[in-house]
Design an enzyme around this catalytic site. Sequence first.
Site, PDB file in Angstrom:
ATOM      1  N   THR A 223       0.822  -1.212   0.000  1.00 32.73           N
ATOM      2  CA  THR A 223       0.000   0.000   0.000  1.00 32.73           C
ATOM      3  C   THR A 223       0.854   1.259   0.000  1.00 32.73           C
ATOM      4  O   THR A 223       0.632   2.174  -0.807  1.00 32.73           O
ATOM      5  CB  THR A 223      -0.892   0.001   1.261  1.00 32.73           C
ATOM      6  OG1 THR A 223      -1.577  -1.240   1.307  1.00 32.73           O
ATOM      7  CG2 THR A 223      -1.880   1.127   1.250  1.00 32.73           C
ATOM      8  N   VAL A 224       1.838   1.321   0.902  1.00 29.61           N
ATOM      9  CA  VAL A 224       2.647   2.544   0.998  1.00 29.61           C
ATOM     10  C   VAL A 224       3.593   2.643  -0.207  1.00 29.61           C
ATOM     11  O   VAL A 224       3.750   3.718  -0.808  1.00 29.61           O
ATOM     12  CB  VAL A 224       3.443   2.575   2.324  1.00 29.61           C
ATOM     13  CG1 VAL A 224       4.317   3.831   2.394  1.00 29.61           C
ATOM     14  CG2 VAL A 224       2.489   2.522   3.515  1.00 29.61           C
TER      15      VAL A 224
ATOM     16  N   LYS B  85       4.816   4.585  18.626  1.00 31.03           N
ATOM     17  CA  LYS B  85       4.877   5.969  18.130  1.00 31.03           C
ATOM     18  C   LYS B  85       5.170   6.942  19.273  1.00 31.03           C
ATOM     19  O   LYS B  85       5.958   7.890  19.114  1.00 31.03           O
ATOM     20  CB  LYS B  85       3.557   6.320  17.432  1.00 31.03           C
ATOM     21  CG  LYS B  85       3.306   5.471  16.181  1.00 31.03           C
ATOM     22  CD  LYS B  85       1.852   5.559  15.731  1.00 31.03           C
ATOM     23  CE  LYS B  85       1.579   4.679  14.516  1.00 31.03           C
ATOM     24  NZ  LYS B  85       0.155   4.514  14.224  1.00 31.03           N
TER      25      LYS B  85
HETATM   26  N1  HSE Z   1      -2.485   0.610  12.272  1.00 30.61           N
HETATM   27  C1  HSE Z   1      -2.133   1.982  12.411  1.00 30.61           C
HETATM   28  C2  HSE Z   1      -3.349   2.778  12.812  1.00 30.61           C
HETATM   29  C3  HSE Z   1      -1.606   2.611  11.163  1.00 30.61           C
HETATM   30  O1  HSE Z   1      -4.421   2.236  12.965  1.00 30.61           O
HETATM   31  O2  HSE Z   1      -3.198   3.975  13.007  1.00 30.61           O
HETATM   32  C4  HSE Z   1      -0.151   2.462  11.010  1.00 30.61           C
HETATM   33  O3  HSE Z   1       0.541   2.700  12.172  1.00 30.61           O
END
Ligand code: HSE
Length: 456
Positions: free
Chosen positions: A23-24, A215
């Site tokens: 996808t990316v 993150k």
């Molecule tokens: N699975 C992640 C989300 C996207 O739902 O934000 C990529 O980090």
Amino acid sequence: MNAVVEAGVKGRAIQVGLLGAGTVGSGVYAVLARNQSEIRARAGVAIEIAMVADLDTARASAVTGGKAQVVADARAVIANPDIDIVVELIGGYGIARQLVLEAIAAGKHVVTANKALLAVHGSEIFEAARAKGVMVAFEAAVAGGIPIIKSLREGLTANRIQWVAGIINGTTNFILSEMRDKGLDFDVVLKEAQRLGYAEADPTFDIEGVDAAHKATLMSAIAFGVPVQFDRAYVEGITGLQAADIRYAEQLGYRIKLLGITRRREDASLQGIELRVHPSLVPTKRLIANVEGAMNAVMVHGDAVGTTLYYGKGAGSEPTASAVIADLVDIARLHSADPAHRVPSLAFQPAAIDATRLAVLPMADTLTSYYLRLRVADEAGVLARVTGIIANAGISIDAVLQREADQVVGERGGQTDLIILTHTTREGTMNEVLAQLQALSTVLLPIVRIRKEELA
Ligand code: HSE
């Protein structure tokens, strides 16, 4: 390209190798092709995808339309001396770690969207890159298309960052939005999210808060000049959330969001940083409380700038490609610079990154406020006993809501829900209070505890 733009363009094209044509990868290819003239004018050189590696070579060929060399073996990209930048879009900690380290060892710059890899193995990877004099860029790893890494690392570089709090997982935000909108329970909405493609077949990393913690870990390192320390993050997902609490929170003027939070703590007796992911009540009047569906948003509070807010798509083909290409442009601009004059990967110069100056604090030392829901026997003296225990611990109560029997969700006769909002206290103190409250014979079910962030 007009003459002025052409005159600003110099040097040979930067050659990029993509590892992964999913996808990316397809988004990177499409956006680079569509906007090549503007990107070239900004970067000062052309950026070309010369090779694409994917086990599914037919998929990769469909992405490139025959305009780049397609291989099944990622190591063929790393071995190609003409490739300047390797873009790792494989994901996970396994082969991706090996390939990134091999690309660095081969003298390639690396762009990655892999938050899991960097949150867990970041110290090893950034050190390898520093030793080799190459860049590792990862804007796409946090909040997809939102340029939060660049904002923290460069735009806010004058500030002493105080805290960062974000909705940094779209899957869980979608689920929470649906639970609130439709009054549905978690399990029902999860199935719907999977059917619509918002949640993966195995949604564990998203719903258990792990993706958000990866993150938050990266943002924490950049905000405070500490190494990436995922293993020290507190991680709690949304699987235990009940529709009743979303409803009660709403009645009290709050929405429940899965927040990734990192906060500097410089109390007289305690210095360190909080690093945590968990559901949080957020006042409905805050902009971030109104971020709905799969969207992401991050608040950053700096001493000079005050509170700032960044909003956008946290995932998806072209939003994530937007971040990957921004990294490619940064590298194209800086790759000929002396490594010491480039923007440091983690915002602080490597020698200034110090885990001991600000340690990640144990969760018991976290300061926050709380939403508590107690299912209690509806009889005289219960409220007084409950509030007495809370007061004895020195915790100040902000609000109390009692739902009478006919309003109790899933109510049984003679029971009522007691909802208490507290002011800020230490998590360790709250744990002791919860143990005492749970031991009361009039408290009939496990107490629901959800943390509350005013984000003022
Ligand atoms: N699975 C992640 C989300 C996207 O739902 O934000 C990529 O980090």
